[in-house]
Design an enzyme around this catalytic site. Structure first.
Site, PDB file in Angstrom:
ATOM      1  N   LYS A 127       0.822  -1.213   0.000  1.00 43.70           N
ATOM      2  CA  LYS A 127       0.000   0.000   0.000  1.00 43.70           C
ATOM      3  C   LYS A 127       0.856   1.264   0.000  1.00 43.70           C
ATOM      4  O   LYS A 127       0.490   2.279  -0.505  1.00 43.70           O
ATOM      5  CB  LYS A 127      -0.888   0.025   1.237  1.00 43.70           C
ATOM      6  CG  LYS A 127      -1.963  -1.039   1.207  1.00 43.70           C
ATOM      7  CD  LYS A 127      -3.327  -0.413   0.945  1.00 43.70           C
ATOM      8  CE  LYS A 127      -4.347  -1.464   0.570  1.00 43.70           C
ATOM      9  NZ  LYS A 127      -4.562  -2.410   1.662  1.00 43.70           N
TER      10      LYS A 127
HETATM   11  N1  GLU Z   1      -9.040  -6.248   2.546  1.00 43.59           N
HETATM   12  C1  GLU Z   1      -7.978  -7.104   2.118  1.00 43.59           C
HETATM   13  C2  GLU Z   1      -6.898  -6.292   1.441  1.00 43.59           C
HETATM   14  O1  GLU Z   1      -7.140  -5.201   0.978  1.00 43.59           O
HETATM   15  C3  GLU Z   1      -8.436  -8.173   1.131  1.00 43.59           C
HETATM   16  C4  GLU Z   1      -9.224  -9.214   1.806  1.00 43.59           C
HETATM   17  C5  GLU Z   1      -9.694 -10.366   0.926  1.00 43.59           C
HETATM   18  O2  GLU Z   1      -9.781 -10.243  -0.301  1.00 43.59           O
HETATM   19  O3  GLU Z   1     -10.031 -11.379   1.498  1.00 43.59           O
HETATM   20  O4  GLU Z   1      -5.775  -6.742   1.384  1.00 43.59           O
END
Ligand code: GLU
Ligand code: ZN
Length: 280
Positions: free
Chosen positions: A254
């Site tokens: 990120k």
């Molecule tokens: N919210 C998670 C992420 O952005 C992804 C979760 C999922 O796809 O199970 O890394």
């Protein structure tokens, strides 16, 4: 519907090429199957989630040509569902409060112990040594982390994987659960839930039949499958896709704002360019 998938970003930073690949792939698979593509905003981490990142997600997806079906699910509105599930697990004696700090866990791990494999590291870090497992029980506390008692729950599970290079039936033994995963945290003290609990409950609530996500979550799926057993929820089919890496072979994070989709957009890239860049 036979094929329901989702894209589930956390609004804690800009979407980068890895997210674009995940969203495009899940979207294309849903369209090819005549199924549904859903969007879920994973904003349980209130300290790190920001409205402007959520707005940027909608904007980037629309720009990419990724249209989602139905209403967006936002995890911050789902706390009562998480709480109800935790209460059920608590009543069943499957979770217990833990007040250990990282340091306590480190200290306990350096002392001899039974059960967990020495030095075992699971999807969430070092396998918890079980220090608080016998904490006195009463009403479910809200001021402590809640851990799954894996010793009670452990059983053989399996799931169907369709990702390239991983495809087949993935089997996890009861022993794997105890030795290499252990008592994972299901509710963090500061969140009232965890990624694992929320993702499992929400995939079921959204009727997801096929989870399409990065291979970095392949190990976490073992936790999700046993949680589905504990909560009497169906196990979807999983498709863990390759990760998009930078020129040095490092996986994008990120914080790699240099690869943010917004930056490529600002430089004049088209959605077709992005598709090419991620190999679609
Ligand atoms: N919210 C998670 C992420 O952005 C992804 C979760 C999922 O796809 O199970 O890394
Ligand atoms: Zn503890």
């Amino acid at each position: 519907m036979a094929f329901v998938t989702r894209f589930a970003p956390s609004p804690t930073g800009p979407l980068h090429l890895g997210h674009a690949y995940s969203a495009l792939l899940a979207h294309d698979m849903a369209r090819a199957a005549g199924g549904a593509f859903l969007l879920r905003i994973e904003d349980i981490d209130r300290a790190r989630s920001r409205p402007q990142w959520e707005a940027q997600i909608y904007d980037d997806l629309q720009w990419l040509g990724v249209a989602w079906d139905g209403e967006v699910m936002r995890q911050s509105t789902r706390l009562p569902a998480y709480e109800a599930a935790l209460q059920g697990l608590w009543d069943g004696g499957l979770i217990y409060p833990c007040t250990c700090t990282r340091r306590d866990i480190g200290a306990a791990l350096s002392a001899p112990q039974e059960g967990a494999q020495e030095g075992a590291v699971g999807p969430d870090g070092p396998v918890y040594p079980g220090t608080c497992r016998c904490a006195p029980r009463g009403a479910m506390p809200r001021d402590a982390a809640l851990r799954l008692n894996m010793g009670l729950l452990a059983q053989e599970t399996q799931f169907q994987e369709t990702g390239a290079g991983l495809a087949g039936k993935v089997r996890i033994t009861a022993q794997d659960y105890v030795q290499s995963i252990g008592d994972v945290v299901l509710a963090r003290r500061d969140m009232g839930t965890s990624y694992h609990l929320s993702v499992v409950l929400d995939d079921a609530a959204q009727g997801v039949t096929h989870v399409v996500r990065g291979a970095d979550l392949f190990e976490a799926t073992r936790i999700h499958v046993i949680l589905q057993r504990a909560l009497s929820l169906p196990t979807p089919i999983y498709h863990h896709h390759r990760l998009i890496r930078d020129e040095g072979g490092k996986r994008l994070a990120k914080r790699d704002d240099a690869r943010a989709l917004a930056k490529y957009r600002a430089e004049g890239a088209s959605p077709a360019d992005i598709r090419r860049m991620v190999g679609l």
